[in-house]
Design a protein around this motif. Structure first.
Motif, short mmCIF file in Angstrom:
data_model
loop_
_atom_site.label_atom_id
_atom_site.label_comp_id
_atom_site.label_asym_id
_atom_site.label_seq_id
_atom_site.Cartn_x
_atom_site.Cartn_y
_atom_site.Cartn_z
N ARG A 147 15.90 -5.08 12.47
CA ARG A 147 14.57 -4.48 12.31
C ARG A 147 14.47 -3.65 11.03
O ARG A 147 13.99 -2.52 11.03
N VAL A 148 14.93 -4.25 9.96
CA VAL A 148 14.85 -3.64 8.64
C VAL A 148 13.70 -4.31 7.89
O VAL A 148 13.66 -5.54 7.77
N TRP A 149 12.75 -3.51 7.41
CA TRP A 149 11.66 -4.08 6.64
C TRP A 149 12.23 -4.69 5.36
O TRP A 149 12.97 -4.03 4.63
N CYS A 150 11.87 -5.95 5.12
CA CYS A 150 12.55 -6.72 4.08
C CYS A 150 11.55 -7.42 3.17
O CYS A 150 10.65 -8.14 3.64
N VAL A 151 11.71 -7.23 1.87
CA VAL A 151 10.92 -7.92 0.84
C VAL A 151 11.78 -9.03 0.25
O VAL A 151 12.94 -8.81 -0.08
N ARG A 152 11.19 -10.22 0.13
CA ARG A 152 11.90 -11.35 -0.47
C ARG A 152 11.17 -11.80 -1.73
O ARG A 152 9.98 -12.13 -1.69
N SER A 153 11.87 -11.81 -2.84
CA SER A 153 11.24 -12.21 -4.09
C SER A 153 11.07 -13.72 -4.19
O SER A 153 10.20 -14.21 -4.92
N ASP A 154 11.89 -14.47 -3.43
CA ASP A 154 11.85 -15.93 -3.54
C ASP A 154 10.88 -16.58 -2.56
O ASP A 154 10.46 -17.73 -2.74
N ASP A 155 10.50 -15.86 -1.48
CA ASP A 155 9.64 -16.46 -0.46
C ASP A 155 8.88 -15.35 0.26
O ASP A 155 9.31 -14.85 1.30
N ALA A 156 7.74 -14.97 -0.30
CA ALA A 156 6.98 -13.86 0.28
C ALA A 156 6.50 -14.17 1.69
O ALA A 156 6.40 -13.28 2.54
N ASP A 157 6.22 -15.45 1.99
CA ASP A 157 5.73 -15.80 3.32
C ASP A 157 6.78 -15.60 4.39
O ASP A 157 6.46 -15.44 5.57
N ARG A 158 8.06 -15.62 4.02
CA ARG A 158 9.14 -15.42 4.98
C ARG A 158 9.56 -13.97 5.09
O ARG A 158 10.44 -13.63 5.89
N ALA A 159 8.98 -13.10 4.26
CA ALA A 159 9.37 -11.69 4.26
C ALA A 159 8.64 -10.94 5.37
O ALA A 159 7.60 -11.37 5.86
N THR A 160 9.20 -9.78 5.75
CA THR A 160 8.53 -8.91 6.73
C THR A 160 7.76 -7.78 6.04
O THR A 160 7.10 -6.99 6.71
N ALA A 161 7.88 -7.69 4.72
CA ALA A 161 7.14 -6.67 3.96
C ALA A 161 6.79 -7.24 2.60
O ALA A 161 7.49 -8.11 2.07
N TRP A 162 5.69 -6.75 2.04
CA TRP A 162 5.28 -7.13 0.69
C TRP A 162 5.21 -5.88 -0.18
O TRP A 162 4.86 -4.78 0.30
N THR A 163 5.54 -6.05 -1.44
CA THR A 163 5.41 -4.94 -2.39
C THR A 163 4.02 -4.99 -3.00
O THR A 163 3.64 -5.98 -3.62
N PRO A 164 3.23 -3.93 -2.82
CA PRO A 164 1.88 -3.95 -3.40
C PRO A 164 1.92 -3.74 -4.90
O PRO A 164 2.92 -3.29 -5.46
N ALA A 165 0.82 -4.09 -5.54
CA ALA A 165 0.65 -3.73 -6.96
C ALA A 165 0.29 -2.25 -6.99
O ALA A 165 -0.72 -1.85 -6.41
N THR A 166 1.12 -1.44 -7.64
CA THR A 166 0.93 0.01 -7.58
C THR A 166 0.72 0.61 -8.96
O THR A 166 1.15 0.07 -9.98
N GLY A 167 0.03 1.74 -8.97
CA GLY A 167 -0.17 2.53 -10.17
C GLY A 167 -0.36 3.98 -9.77
O GLY A 167 -0.55 4.28 -8.59
N HIS A 168 -0.31 4.87 -10.74
CA HIS A 168 -0.36 6.29 -10.43
C HIS A 168 -1.35 7.00 -11.34
O HIS A 168 -1.49 6.67 -12.52
N SER A 169 -2.04 7.99 -10.79
CA SER A 169 -2.96 8.81 -11.57
C SER A 169 -3.08 10.17 -10.93
O SER A 169 -3.61 10.30 -9.81
N GLU A 170 -2.55 11.21 -11.59
CA GLU A 170 -2.70 12.60 -11.17
C GLU A 170 -2.39 12.81 -9.69
O GLU A 170 -3.23 13.25 -8.91
N GLY A 171 -1.16 12.47 -9.29
CA GLY A 171 -0.73 12.75 -7.93
C GLY A 171 -1.21 11.77 -6.89
O GLY A 171 -0.96 11.96 -5.69
N VAL A 172 -1.88 10.70 -7.30
CA VAL A 172 -2.36 9.69 -6.37
C VAL A 172 -1.70 8.36 -6.72
O VAL A 172 -1.62 7.97 -7.88
#
Length: 418
Positions: A100-125
């Protein structure tokens, strides 16, 4: 799983075991954010990119130089699987599922249990964007949305005002040479959040039209008490509005500390106990010559450039400039606020050894739609200014770089306000 969108959540990984399998480009991109989150990161990979290896050498991650083996995900909270071995990826993914470890897979996103979002930062957000489409995911589209939101927050075109009580204070913002696109993203964001803006005549005036109706705009050139008391009146206005609990921006042309009297305002605010932020700006001393096609330095021509104020003449007892020494320099001399004194300045430079044939360029209202460039020499510049009716604001460039640069007809054109 394929029928349901991902549930967005923020993971708090500080001090918790994070396992990264693979030390290639994917790990290189993802590791900095995991490090910033405070994860206890273990990298398992026989090889790594130089950047990833540098993270290990710096002690930011623990690197075990080997391939994945069963049990590596024990006690992990989060796993990133990014190896080039498809069979190892499958086994590691299965182990993550069992534990039960949340897992991101770079080779097969559909088989992963987690996805990495597109992220950015601005003044503490943190801005995180995930697609709601399970099939046909488009990472470039989510990244474009992320970029648009982050850029809008940074440059002030997307305004999200704070609703909790803000600490009143003043920001001394360098607005750049005049083109509204040349203010820094931080300066533009603070301007968008201001309650009061005290603006210089030489600041980027076009930005004032974008301010919401409730923002009070004060023209610093028209603050009362007369010319002699103008700076003291500006200081008082900054202090008074800040003490009323307002967010105040002092919008200045160029940079606050380059002939901008920013330190005087900072001292006055400090004495009054007012918090102050200083946002550097692009100085006209460099940007305006560049906009007119003139480099202030150039290989084999000028190894230094000197910026001086010409608001008082060389023979004026108030002048702090060592003009005889400047005449002996071989590099570029940039004179600000010197249009009406340039004839006497040129005479002084020639009298102390600078060649009368030294090229001179005057760039009036640089970076704006009204920009124009007038060329002369030290011998002719005084008469040229009168004949061509050159008016302030203008940046004066003296030196051989004037001839190195592009002719006025070929110089880059100033951008137009959008």
């Amino acid at each position: 799983m394929a029928e349901h969108p991902a549930y967005p959540v923020g993971l708090r990984l500080a001090g918790r075991r994070v396992v990264v399998l693979g030390g290639g480009q994917v790990a290189q991109r993802r590791l900095p954010a995991l490090i910033a989150a405070g994860g206890a990161i273990v990298l398992i990979s026989p090889e790594a990119t130089p950047s990833v290896e540098a993270m290990a050498d710096a002690g930011e991650i623990t690197w075990e130089r080997r391939r994945y083996t069963e049990g590596d995900l024990t006690d992990a909270w989060y796993a990133l699987i990014a190896t080039g071995d498809g069979e190892a990826n499958e086994r590691a993914s299965a182990e993550a599922e069992r534990h039960r470890v949340w897992c991101v897979r770079s080779d097969d996103a559909d088989r992963a249990t987690a996805w990495t979002p597109a992220t950015g930062h601005s003044e503490g957000v943190t801005i995180a964007v995930l697609t709601t489409e399970v099939k046909g995911r488009d990472p470039r589209h989510t990244a474009a949305i992320r970029d648009a939101v982050v850029e809008g927050l940074r440059d002030g075109t997307l305004v999200a005002r704070h609703h909790r009580t803000r600490t009143p204070g003043v920001a001394l913002v360098g607005g750049g040479p005049g083109d509204p696109d040349l203010i820094t993203v931080r300066g533009r964001r603070l301007l968008a959040e201001a309650d009061v803006v005290i603006a210089d005549r030489l600041g980027p005036r076009d930005l004032l039209a974008e301010l919401p109706p409730h923002v009070e705009v004060i023209d610093a050139a028209k603050i009362p008490y007369g010319r002699f008391m103008a700076q003291e009146a500006i200081n008082n206005a900054l202090i008074e509005h800040a003490k009323q609990g307002k967010s105040v921006v002092r919008l200045k042309g160029g940079d606050p500390y380059v002939f901008g009297r920013g330190m005087e305002e900072l001292h006055a605010l400090a004495e009054a106990g007012i918090a102050c932020t200083v946002v550097p700006g692009i100085s006209s001393s460099v940007s305006v010559p560049g906009a007119a096609g003139i480099p202030v330095t150039h290989r084999g021509v000028a190894h230094e450039f000197t910026v001086v104020s010409g608001h008082v003449a060389p023979d004026d007892e108030r002048s702090l400039v060592d003009w005889p020494s400047l005449a002996k320099l071989t590099g570029t001399l940039v004179v600000l606020m010197g249009v009406d004194k340039i004839g006497r300045i040129a005479e002084t430079l020639v009298a102390h050894g600078r060649s009368p044939d030294t090229p001179v360029a005057l760039v009036q209202e640089g970076t704006t739609a009204a920009q124009r460039r007038v060329d002369a020499t030290l011998a002719t510049v005084g008469e040229t200014v009168r004949a061509e009716e050159v008016r302030p604001p203008a940046v004066i460039v003296i030196g051989e770089v004037v001839n190195v640069g592009l002719p006025a007809a070929q110089a880059p054109k100033p951008s137009q306000p959008s």
